[in-house]
Motif scaffolding. Structure first.
Motif, PDB file in Angstrom:
ATOM      1  N   LYS A 144       2.672  26.751  36.178  1.00  0.00           N
ATOM      2  CA  LYS A 144       2.385  25.545  35.403  1.00  0.00           C
ATOM      3  C   LYS A 144       1.194  24.821  36.015  1.00  0.00           C
ATOM      4  CE  LYS A 144       5.631  22.389  37.760  1.00  0.00           C
ATOM      5  NZ  LYS A 144       4.713  21.321  38.121  1.00  0.00           N
ATOM      6  N   PRO A 145       0.435  24.075  35.211  1.00  0.00           N
ATOM      7  CA  PRO A 145      -0.660  23.268  35.769  1.00  0.00           C
ATOM      8  C   PRO A 145      -0.105  22.058  36.513  1.00  0.00           C
ATOM      9  CG  PRO A 145      -0.448  22.872  33.416  1.00  0.00           C
ATOM     10  CD  PRO A 145       0.525  23.960  33.753  1.00  0.00           C
ATOM     11  N   THR A 146      -0.816  21.625  37.538  1.00  0.00           N
ATOM     12  CA  THR A 146      -0.409  20.444  38.299  1.00  0.00           C
ATOM     13  C   THR A 146      -1.455  19.344  38.291  1.00  0.00           C
ATOM     14  OG1 THR A 146      -1.246  21.457  40.331  1.00  0.00           O
ATOM     15  CG2 THR A 146       1.109  21.738  39.829  1.00  0.00           C
ATOM     16  N   ASP A 147      -2.664  19.643  37.860  1.00  0.00           N
ATOM     17  CA  ASP A 147      -3.712  18.624  37.745  1.00  0.00           C
ATOM     18  C   ASP A 147      -4.785  19.166  36.822  1.00  0.00           C
ATOM     19  OD1 ASP A 147      -5.031  16.258  38.082  1.00  0.00           O
ATOM     20  OD2 ASP A 147      -5.663  16.622  40.161  1.00  0.00           O
ATOM     21  N   LEU A 148      -5.587  18.258  36.281  1.00  0.00           N
ATOM     22  CA  LEU A 148      -6.584  18.631  35.289  1.00  0.00           C
ATOM     23  C   LEU A 148      -7.872  17.898  35.597  1.00  0.00           C
ATOM     24  CD1 LEU A 148      -6.679  20.326  32.591  1.00  0.00           C
ATOM     25  CD2 LEU A 148      -6.379  18.149  31.401  1.00  0.00           C
ATOM     26  N   GLY A 149      -8.991  18.605  35.516  1.00  0.00           N
ATOM     27  CA  GLY A 149     -10.278  17.987  35.789  1.00  0.00           C
ATOM     28  C   GLY A 149     -11.304  18.312  34.725  1.00  0.00           C
ATOM     29  N   ARG A 150     -12.167  17.338  34.448  1.00  0.00           N
ATOM     30  CA  ARG A 150     -13.293  17.528  33.523  1.00  0.00           C
ATOM     31  C   ARG A 150     -14.460  18.051  34.367  1.00  0.00           C
ATOM     32  NH1 ARG A 150     -14.309  15.042  28.470  1.00  0.00           N
ATOM     33  NH2 ARG A 150     -12.539  13.656  28.837  1.00  0.00           N
ATOM     34  N   CYS A 151     -14.569  19.374  34.432  1.00  0.00           N
ATOM     35  CA  CYS A 151     -15.445  19.989  35.421  1.00  0.00           C
ATOM     36  C   CYS A 151     -16.734  20.586  34.856  1.00  0.00           C
ATOM     37  CB  CYS A 151     -14.685  21.086  36.169  1.00  0.00           C
ATOM     38  SG  CYS A 151     -13.217  20.484  37.052  1.00  0.00           S
ATOM     39  N   GLY A 152     -16.832  20.770  33.549  1.00  0.00           N
ATOM     40  CA  GLY A 152     -18.014  21.441  33.026  1.00  0.00           C
ATOM     41  C   GLY A 152     -17.947  22.943  33.328  1.00  0.00           C
ATOM     42  N   PRO A 153     -19.076  23.629  33.542  1.00  0.00           N
ATOM     43  CA  PRO A 153     -20.390  23.033  33.778  1.00  0.00           C
ATOM     44  C   PRO A 153     -21.277  22.879  32.539  1.00  0.00           C
ATOM     45  CG  PRO A 153     -20.455  25.360  34.289  1.00  0.00           C
ATOM     46  CD  PRO A 153     -19.043  25.063  33.868  1.00  0.00           C
ATOM     47  N   ARG A 154     -20.957  23.585  31.460  1.00  0.00           N
ATOM     48  CA  ARG A 154     -21.884  23.605  30.336  1.00  0.00           C
ATOM     49  C   ARG A 154     -21.718  22.416  29.403  1.00  0.00           C
ATOM     50  NH1 ARG A 154     -25.830  26.051  32.514  1.00  0.00           N
ATOM     51  NH2 ARG A 154     -25.321  28.153  33.259  1.00  0.00           N
ATOM     52  N   HIS A 155     -20.500  21.885  29.315  1.00  0.00           N
ATOM     53  CA  HIS A 155     -20.302  20.694  28.491  1.00  0.00           C
ATOM     54  C   HIS A 155     -19.106  19.927  29.035  1.00  0.00           C
ATOM     55  CE1 HIS A 155     -16.916  22.622  26.389  1.00  0.00           C
ATOM     56  NE2 HIS A 155     -17.676  23.691  26.256  1.00  0.00           N
ATOM     57  N   PRO A 156     -18.991  18.640  28.699  1.00  0.00           N
ATOM     58  CA  PRO A 156     -17.941  17.808  29.310  1.00  0.00           C
ATOM     59  C   PRO A 156     -16.540  18.117  28.822  1.00  0.00           C
ATOM     60  CG  PRO A 156     -19.182  16.544  27.700  1.00  0.00           C
ATOM     61  CD  PRO A 156     -19.906  17.839  27.860  1.00  0.00           C
ATOM     62  N   TRP A 157     -16.408  18.973  27.826  1.00  0.00           N
ATOM     63  CA  TRP A 157     -15.084  19.293  27.310  1.00  0.00           C
ATOM     64  C   TRP A 157     -14.561  20.600  27.892  1.00  0.00           C
ATOM     65  CZ3 TRP A 157     -12.832  15.308  25.317  1.00  0.00           C
ATOM     66  CH2 TRP A 157     -13.612  14.299  24.750  1.00  0.00           C
ATOM     67  N   GLN A 158     -15.135  21.007  29.027  1.00  0.00           N
ATOM     68  CA  GLN A 158     -14.601  22.143  29.765  1.00  0.00           C
ATOM     69  C   GLN A 158     -13.732  21.601  30.892  1.00  0.00           C
ATOM     70  OE1 GLN A 158     -18.519  24.080  30.504  1.00  0.00           O
ATOM     71  NE2 GLN A 158     -17.489  25.943  29.840  1.00  0.00           N
ATOM     72  N   PHE A 159     -12.506  22.085  30.955  1.00  0.00           N
ATOM     73  CA  PHE A 159     -11.552  21.585  31.934  1.00  0.00           C
ATOM     74  C   PHE A 159     -11.100  22.718  32.848  1.00  0.00           C
ATOM     75  CE2 PHE A 159     -11.296  18.769  28.304  1.00  0.00           C
ATOM     76  CZ  PHE A 159     -11.233  17.507  28.873  1.00  0.00           C
ATOM     77  N   GLU A 160     -10.726  22.343  34.042  1.00  0.00           N
ATOM     78  CA  GLU A 160     -10.113  23.256  35.000  1.00  0.00           C
ATOM     79  C   GLU A 160      -8.787  22.644  35.441  1.00  0.00           C
ATOM     80  OE1 GLU A 160     -11.165  26.135  35.886  1.00  0.00           O
ATOM     81  OE2 GLU A 160     -13.346  26.209  35.600  1.00  0.00           O
ATOM     82  N   CYS A 161      -7.866  23.482  35.890  1.00  0.00           N
ATOM     83  CA  CYS A 161      -6.593  22.943  36.357  1.00  0.00           C
ATOM     84  C   CYS A 161      -6.160  23.611  37.653  1.00  0.00           C
ATOM     85  CB  CYS A 161      -5.502  23.098  35.295  1.00  0.00           C
ATOM     86  SG  CYS A 161      -4.961  24.779  35.003  1.00  0.00           S
ATOM     87  N   ALA A 162      -5.557  22.812  38.513  1.00  0.00           N
ATOM     88  CA  ALA A 162      -4.822  23.350  39.646  1.00  0.00           C
ATOM     89  C   ALA A 162      -3.467  23.827  39.133  1.00  0.00           C
ATOM     90  CB  ALA A 162      -4.647  22.277  40.714  1.00  0.00           C
ATOM     91  N   SER A 163      -2.813  24.683  39.896  1.00  0.00           N
ATOM     92  CA  SER A 163      -1.566  25.250  39.378  1.00  0.00           C
ATOM     93  C   SER A 163      -0.529  25.398  40.481  1.00  0.00           C
ATOM     94  CB  SER A 163      -1.813  26.614  38.730  1.00  0.00           C
ATOM     95  OG  SER A 163      -2.184  27.566  39.708  1.00  0.00           O
ATOM     96  N   GLU A 164       0.696  25.539  40.031  1.00  0.00           N
ATOM     97  CA  GLU A 164       1.814  25.849  40.920  1.00  0.00           C
ATOM     98  C   GLU A 164       2.578  27.005  40.298  1.00  0.00           C
ATOM     99  OE1 GLU A 164       4.565  22.794  42.878  1.00  0.00           O
ATOM    100  OE2 GLU A 164       5.814  23.599  41.242  1.00  0.00           O
ATOM    101  N   SER A 165       2.800  28.023  41.083  1.00  0.00           N
ATOM    102  CA  SER A 165       3.532  29.201  40.610  1.00  0.00           C
ATOM    103  C   SER A 165       4.781  29.395  41.459  1.00  0.00           C
ATOM    104  CB  SER A 165       2.663  30.456  40.703  1.00  0.00           C
ATOM    105  OG  SER A 165       1.506  30.347  39.889  1.00  0.00           O
ATOM    106  N   VAL A 166       5.835  29.808  40.802  1.00  0.00           N
ATOM    107  CA  VAL A 166       7.037  30.226  41.517  1.00  0.00           C
ATOM    108  C   VAL A 166       7.166  31.730  41.312  1.00  0.00           C
ATOM    109  CG1 VAL A 166       9.500  29.933  41.866  1.00  0.00           C
ATOM    110  CG2 VAL A 166       8.114  27.994  41.099  1.00  0.00           C
ATOM    111  N   VAL A 167       7.116  32.467  42.421  1.00  0.00           N
ATOM    112  CA  VAL A 167       7.231  33.918  42.392  1.00  0.00           C
ATOM    113  C   VAL A 167       8.637  34.285  42.882  1.00  0.00           C
ATOM    114  CG1 VAL A 167       6.347  36.095  43.294  1.00  0.00           C
ATOM    115  CG2 VAL A 167       4.768  34.200  42.816  1.00  0.00           C
ATOM    116  N   TYR A 168       9.326  35.071  42.088  1.00  0.00           N
ATOM    117  CA  TYR A 168      10.706  35.455  42.402  1.00  0.00           C
ATOM    118  C   TYR A 168      10.712  36.889  42.914  1.00  0.00           C
ATOM    119  CZ  TYR A 168      11.744  31.305  39.675  1.00  0.00           C
ATOM    120  OH  TYR A 168      11.785  30.018  39.205  1.00  0.00           O
ATOM    121  N   LEU A 169      11.198  37.063  44.146  1.00  0.00           N
ATOM    122  CA  LEU A 169      11.250  38.373  44.776  1.00  0.00           C
ATOM    123  C   LEU A 169      12.685  38.881  44.713  1.00  0.00           C
ATOM    124  CD1 LEU A 169       9.113  37.548  47.950  1.00  0.00           C
ATOM    125  CD2 LEU A 169       8.328  38.228  45.664  1.00  0.00           C
ATOM    126  N   LYS A 170      12.909  39.854  43.840  1.00  0.00           N
ATOM    127  CA  LYS A 170      14.238  40.458  43.698  1.00  0.00           C
ATOM    128  C   LYS A 170      14.389  41.527  44.779  1.00  0.00           C
ATOM    129  CE  LYS A 170      18.079  41.225  41.234  1.00  0.00           C
ATOM    130  NZ  LYS A 170      19.134  40.201  41.028  1.00  0.00           N
TER     131      LYS A 170
END
Length: 748
Positions: A144-170
């Motif tokens: 899931k995303p944990t944060d969102l940023g207006r990062c560009g670079p080509r236009h201001p409506w390009q976003f990047e996100c930090a994420s958190e993953s839960v990996v399950y090891l069976k």
């Protein structure tokens, strides 16, 4: 004010303010892959939580135009491009500041690597089954995303996100209690992570508990067991798994029990849409009979334990104080800072700072930000803006802003209404509850002072003929990068109108009634203001254009509410007549709210509590029946939802449906009848939003060990501070039915 926030950072570092806030001004995060938690979710499955990437927010800095800079003016936005890359957004009327683009830093999780069993090795120095490192036999993941940023670079409506993953090891074999295990990560810059499996102290994401805790006499105290493994689907647990409540101080088990199935994964009746929002079986762990003060964890054998929680008489009181202070943090027209809060913000929208609010000839009833009564407003702002005048409105400051923009609308008076209701229902509880606000100690309970601060924004703008303006609104949503005190758009006050005047009259009448016994002069002030607002609304009511459907119903319902409050306050039969003429409760069996027909939930409550002999006893009886019927419905909803949350059956999961329990009728039914079933349902319904949910997060900032760190709160974002405590986010959204709903926010 240009160097205000660099000075704040220095002051915080010198003064050593609380660790949470100092962390906001620490070195920028690296965003490298990091294991943030590791623990089993079953005897043979380890859950590894991995954070990836980080968003470094932009800064407000002086803008010096360089050769080749380009400013694209898109609507009211002012995007700056440098060397054909998005560089930032201009700030302020004079455009001498720029809020630079956000940056994504660090790593992204490689999904292919994360999904391979060869990427992991599990070993143990004291469990013979893992004496030689072995790989899991299967790997599953959810992200899931944990944060969102207006990062560009080509236009201001390009976003990047930090994420958190839960990996399950069976694993090919089960872990053993008390043994030490190390997980190694092949091919990635992740350090080996060791843990000792002690289910009494090692928190498992599969065990969910309220972060608020419980009052010793709460009629229900429960935790939940569930785990959905993303592409691994549901985790299978059995009914009757042993659990225990452990005292954190002594380590002793103070209560034992067994899990009971709360909701099966295939049961699809959590709402009217035949939904199941869990994706897995949910089990309930009931320890209601535990009533001894202390700090505890709930531990499930073979799984792990919950976050710590307390059982204490102040549990709910403490949480309420944090939540109620969220209103203080959203005040407009005052500076925020010590001694009332560690969150710092300059004073926004105050006339003494040269800020001007211009009158519009558009009442909020005619705006899309109100009810768009005639249907002429197409984008929520057009009618307001085209009706702007050059006349400044005196006294146009105060009220509560939203977190994502700066409007103060008449609908926000619902906060004052409910704060006053709490003060009326439980005067002893709230008489000495300090919220640490500027009015603390002024002779009024703090929740009443808070209610009046909001109400006074509209009272100050009341016109000589009694009309109430529907609030204060900018010409559009904020420009990117501007804090509330930097608003560079035109700001207007709605024209006095019928709908706003009825709204205000009802709440001002409630304030006058609350103040009547001990604050006579102040009570008269609000009573006079309420009566003049009602007279204005009634005088102009015949001039309303013809409208059909729910818009006309909303005008009627608000008028009905004002009449109910004024009749209760004054006993004037004229207001009783208006109420009876417009009430929905002329016969039994009518619901409090019927979509596109009427919404008279609060109206019924006021009339039930009216003691004047002229009140229609049959209508009062019908109102009472409707309140209790809705409470019975919400209690039934709680019994059939996996995590015992409460919402209206037909409400899609949007706009806080699962973050704020729909328990108002339960409060009122309990006040009317004293029946414990309503209190029990309410306590259960509140736990989901308080942390007893699949992601173990409290949806209100500042409460518990895990809460939203990156909500849409512009003032904290542009100042690089953590969000102030007391803000409740919208929470989960059902993407199947909620997409396209304006204003949805990520949980964190």
């Amino acid at each position: 004010m240009r160097d205000f926030f660099p000075r704040i950072r220095a002051l915080f570092c010198l003064a050593g303010v609380c660790g949470g806030l100092c962390g906001a001004f620490a070195a920028p995060p690296s965003g490298r892959l990091k294991v943030t938690h590791i623990a089993p979710v079953s005897p043979d499955t380890i859950a590894v939580t991995i954070a990836a990437g980080a968003i470094v927010y932009g800064d407000q800095v002086p803008y010096t135009k360089q050769p080749g800079d380009r400013v694209d003016r898109e609507g009211h936005a002012r995007w700056v491009f440098r060397k054909d890359r998005y560089f930032g957004s201009l700030v302020g009327e004079d455009e001498t500041l720029i809020y630079t683009a956000d940056r994504f830093v660090g790593d992204r999780l490689d999904g292919k690597w994360a999904g391979r069993v060869e990427s992991y090795l599990i070993a143990s120095r004291n469990d013979p089954s893992f004496s030689r490192p072995i790989s899991p036999k299967a790997v599953f993941r959810k992200t899931k995303p944990t944060d969102l940023g207006r990062c560009g670079p080509r236009h201001p409506w390009q976003f990047e996100c930090a994420s958190e993953s839960v990996v399950y090891l069976k694993l090919p074999t089960s872990l053993s209690a008390g043994k030490s295990y190390t997980v190694r990560f092949n091919g990635k810059r992740l350090a080996p992570t060791e843990f000792v499996w002690d289910q009494r102290v090692l928190r498992s994401e599969a065990v969910h508990i309220s972060h608020i805790g419980f009052h010793p006499h709460d009629p229900a105290k429960v935790a939940f067991l569930s785990c959905w493994m993303g592409n691994g689907g549901p985790m299978s647990y059995g009914v009757g798994m042993p659990f225990a409540v452990f005292d954190r101080g002594t380590g002793r088990a103070v209560l034992k029990g067994k899990t009971v199935l709360s909701k099966g994964k295939d049961e699809r009746n959590e709402d009217a849409y035949k939904s199941n929002f869990n994706g897995t079986d949910v089990y309930e762990l009931d320890f209601s009979r535990l009533d001894v003060k202390g700090e505890y964890v709930v531990a499930v054998k073979g799984v792990g334990c919950s976050y710590p929680f307390k059982i204490h008489p102040s549990a709910w009181r403490d949480a309420f104080a944090v939540s109620a202070r969220g209103f203080y943090h959203q005040r407009s027209g005052i500076e925020l800072g010590p001694p009332y809060t560690t969150f710092r913000r300059p004073r926004p929208f105050h006339p003494r700072d040269g800020h001007r609010v211009f009158a519009s000839t558009c009442p909020i009833m005619m705006s899309g930000n109100g009810i768009n009564y005639t249907g002429a407003d197409k984008d929520n702002f057009a009618n307001l803006v085209k009706s702007k005048t050059d006349q400044a409105v005196p006294g146009a400051w105060g009220g509560y802003m939203d977190a994502g923009d700066w409007d103060r609308r008449i609908q926000h008076l619902v906060v004052s209404r409910y704060l006053l209701e709490l003060g009326e229902l439980h005067p002893g509880v709230f008489a000495d509850l300090s919220l640490n606000i500027p009015e603390s100690g002024d002779g009024l309970p703090d929740i009443v002072s808070e209610a009046l601060f909001n109400l006074d924004c509209y009272r100050r703008m009341q016109t000589p003929d009694g009309g109430i303006r529907g609030g204060i609104e900018s010409s559009a949503h904020p420009r990117v990068g501007e804090g509330s005190w930097q608003e560079s758009l035109a700001v207007m006050a709605y024209a006095p109108g019928v709908w706003a005047s009825h709204w205000y009259a009802g709440v001002a009448a409630r304030a006058a009634l609350w103040l009547r016994d001990d604050h006579v002069e102040l009570s008269r002030t609000y009573e006079d203001s309420a009566l003049r607002a009602m007279d204005f609304a009634e005088k102009h009511l015949p001039r309303l254009p013809r409208a059909a459907g729910k818009k006309a119903n909303e005008v009627r319902d608000t008028r009905n509410m004002a009449a109910a409050e004024l009749f209760r306050l004054t006993g004037d039969p004229r207001y009783n007549g208006i109420f009876l003429e417009t009430t929905a409760f002329t016969k039994p069996g009518v619901e409090l709210v019927v979509w596109q027909k009427h919404a008279q939930r609060d109206n019924a409550w006021v009339y039930v509590r009216t003691s004047h002999p002229e009140a229609d006893q049959n209508v009062q009886s019908h109102c009472r029946q409707a309140i209790i019927a809705e409470a019975d419905n919400r209690a039934a909803v709680s019994r059939r939802t996996g995590f015992r949350w409460i919402k209206y059956d037909w409400q899609p999961v949007t706009f806080g449906a699962l973050a704020v329990p729909d328990g108002l009728s339960l409060v009122r039914a309990h006040a009317l009848t004293g029946k414990p079933k309503y209190l029990k349902a309410l306590v259960l319904g509140c736990q989901h939003a308080a942390g007893a949910n699949p992601i173990n997060i409290c949806y209100t900032t500042g409460i518990g060990p895990k809460y939203p760190l990156h909500p849409l709160h512009i003032d904290s974002r542009v100042t690089d501070q953590l969000p102030p405590p007391g803000l409740t986010v919208f929470g989960p959204i059902d993407v199947a039915r909620g997409k396209g709903q304006f204003g949805q926010r990520l949980a964190n």
